[in-house]
Write a protein that holds these residues in place. Structure first.
Motif, short mmCIF file in Angstrom:
data_model
loop_
_atom_site.label_atom_id
_atom_site.label_comp_id
_atom_site.label_asym_id
_atom_site.label_seq_id
_atom_site.Cartn_x
_atom_site.Cartn_y
_atom_site.Cartn_z
N LEU A 4 0.83 -1.21 0.00
CA LEU A 4 0.00 0.00 0.00
C LEU A 4 0.86 1.26 0.00
O LEU A 4 0.54 2.24 -0.68
CB LEU A 4 -0.94 0.00 1.21
N ILE A 5 1.95 1.22 0.74
CA ILE A 5 2.87 2.36 0.77
C ILE A 5 3.51 2.54 -0.61
O ILE A 5 3.61 3.66 -1.12
CB ILE A 5 3.93 2.18 1.87
N ILE A 6 3.93 1.45 -1.22
CA ILE A 6 4.53 1.51 -2.56
C ILE A 6 3.54 2.11 -3.55
O ILE A 6 3.89 2.96 -4.38
CB ILE A 6 5.02 0.12 -3.01
N GLU A 7 2.28 1.69 -3.48
CA GLU A 7 1.28 2.23 -4.39
C GLU A 7 1.13 3.74 -4.21
O GLU A 7 1.00 4.48 -5.19
CB GLU A 7 -0.07 1.54 -4.17
N GLN A 8 1.18 4.21 -2.98
CA GLN A 8 1.10 5.64 -2.71
C GLN A 8 2.30 6.38 -3.33
O GLN A 8 2.14 7.43 -3.94
CB GLN A 8 1.04 5.90 -1.20
N LEU A 9 3.48 5.81 -3.19
CA LEU A 9 4.68 6.43 -3.74
C LEU A 9 4.68 6.39 -5.26
O LEU A 9 5.21 7.31 -5.91
CB LEU A 9 5.93 5.75 -3.18
N GLN A 10 4.09 5.35 -5.85
CA GLN A 10 4.02 5.28 -7.30
C GLN A 10 3.10 6.37 -7.86
O GLN A 10 3.33 6.88 -8.94
CB GLN A 10 3.54 3.90 -7.77
N GLU A 11 2.07 6.70 -7.11
CA GLU A 11 1.18 7.78 -7.55
C GLU A 11 1.88 9.13 -7.46
O GLU A 11 1.69 9.99 -8.31
CB GLU A 11 -0.09 7.80 -6.69
N ASP A 12 2.68 9.32 -6.41
CA ASP A 12 3.40 10.58 -6.22
C ASP A 12 4.59 10.32 -5.30
O ASP A 12 4.42 10.18 -4.09
CB ASP A 12 2.47 11.63 -5.60
N GLY A 13 5.77 10.25 -5.88
CA GLY A 13 6.98 9.96 -5.11
C GLY A 13 7.34 11.04 -4.12
O GLY A 13 8.19 10.83 -3.26
N ARG A 14 6.70 12.21 -4.21
CA ARG A 14 6.96 13.31 -3.27
C ARG A 14 5.87 13.41 -2.19
O ARG A 14 5.92 14.32 -1.37
CB ARG A 14 7.06 14.62 -4.03
N ARG A 15 4.95 12.47 -2.18
CA ARG A 15 3.88 12.49 -1.18
C ARG A 15 4.48 12.42 0.23
O ARG A 15 5.41 11.65 0.47
CB ARG A 15 2.93 11.32 -1.42
N SER A 16 3.96 13.19 1.13
CA SER A 16 4.50 13.23 2.49
C SER A 16 4.20 11.94 3.24
O SER A 16 3.22 11.24 2.95
CB SER A 16 3.91 14.42 3.25
N TYR A 17 5.04 11.66 4.23
CA TYR A 17 4.82 10.49 5.08
C TYR A 17 3.48 10.60 5.80
O TYR A 17 2.78 9.61 5.99
CB TYR A 17 5.96 10.31 6.08
N ALA A 18 3.11 11.81 6.19
CA ALA A 18 1.84 12.02 6.88
C ALA A 18 0.66 11.67 5.97
O ALA A 18 -0.28 10.99 6.39
CB ALA A 18 1.72 13.46 7.37
N ALA A 19 0.73 12.10 4.71
CA ALA A 19 -0.35 11.80 3.76
C ALA A 19 -0.42 10.31 3.46
O ALA A 19 -1.51 9.74 3.37
CB ALA A 19 -0.15 12.61 2.48
N ILE A 20 0.73 9.68 3.33
CA ILE A 20 0.75 8.23 3.09
C ILE A 20 0.17 7.52 4.30
O ILE A 20 -0.66 6.61 4.17
CB ILE A 20 2.18 7.74 2.79
N GLY A 21 0.58 7.94 5.49
CA GLY A 21 0.07 7.32 6.71
C GLY A 21 -1.44 7.41 6.80
O GLY A 21 -2.11 6.44 7.17
N LYS A 22 -1.98 8.56 6.48
CA LYS A 22 -3.43 8.74 6.51
C LYS A 22 -4.12 7.80 5.52
O LYS A 22 -5.15 7.20 5.84
CB LYS A 22 -3.78 10.20 6.19
N ALA A 23 -3.53 7.64 4.33
CA ALA A 23 -4.13 6.78 3.30
C ALA A 23 -4.06 5.30 3.65
O ALA A 23 -4.94 4.54 3.27
CB ALA A 23 -3.44 7.03 1.96
N VAL A 24 -3.02 4.89 4.38
CA VAL A 24 -2.83 3.46 4.65
C VAL A 24 -3.11 3.07 6.09
O VAL A 24 -3.03 1.90 6.45
CB VAL A 24 -1.43 2.97 4.23
N GLY A 25 -3.41 4.05 6.93
CA GLY A 25 -3.75 3.76 8.33
C GLY A 25 -2.57 3.54 9.25
O GLY A 25 -2.65 2.75 10.20
N LEU A 26 -1.46 4.23 8.99
CA LEU A 26 -0.28 4.14 9.85
C LEU A 26 0.13 5.55 10.29
O LEU A 26 -0.24 6.54 9.65
CB LEU A 26 0.90 3.51 9.10
N SER A 27 0.94 5.61 11.31
CA SER A 27 1.47 6.90 11.74
C SER A 27 2.55 7.34 10.76
O SER A 27 3.14 6.55 10.03
CB SER A 27 2.08 6.78 13.14
#
Length: 144
Positions: A4-27
């Protein structure tokens, strides 16, 4: 969870850790640690993908290479050529496929004649010049 994290990075490699965390349910901290592990393991790279045409590289081509002997050794030698961006050992009509990015046809000719065909084990090449790129994607990395 890494997929799930990889998919988020593939959409936007500059996406913040906070935004990724919100999308995948992690801190944010958990995402940062997981991304670092993915990077350290070599499973992912985060890079800028360029458009060669806009950077002045007007000629791209795929070159099929026929080899006598050890195709892997030749693939390693081909990988050392600066203009070659992609090298894969294959089965079928060609032993190795390489992708080349050049400024112009003169540079492409130089790479083919003086760099690729000059290798002792290369017995033949066939060049497929790119006329127009219709699709290029990097979203294939995860299986569900």
């Amino acid at each position: 969870m890494s997929k799930l994290i990889i998919e988020q990075l593939q959409e936007d490699g500059r996406r913040s850790y906070a935004a990724i965390g919100k999308a995948v349910g992690l801190s944010e901290a958990a995402v940062r640690q997981r991304v670092q592990r993915l990077l350290d393991s070599g499973m992912v790279q985060i890079v800028a993908v360029t458009d060669p045409l806009q950077l002045g590289f007007l000629r791209q081509a795929m070159i099929g290479v026929k080899v006598s002997g050890d195709a892997q050794r030749v693939a390693d030698e081909l990988a050392e050529i600066e203009e070659i961006e992609y090298v894969v050992v294959t089965a079928g009509s060609f032993d190795v496929l390489v992708e080349v990015v050049c400024r112009d046809d003169d540079q492409l000719l130089e790479v083919i004649n003086r760099r690729i065909r000059s290798l002792d084990a290369v017995t033949g090449t066939e060049t497929f010049v790119y006329l127009k790129l219709r699709k290029q994607t990097y979203a294939w990395g995860t299986l569900r």
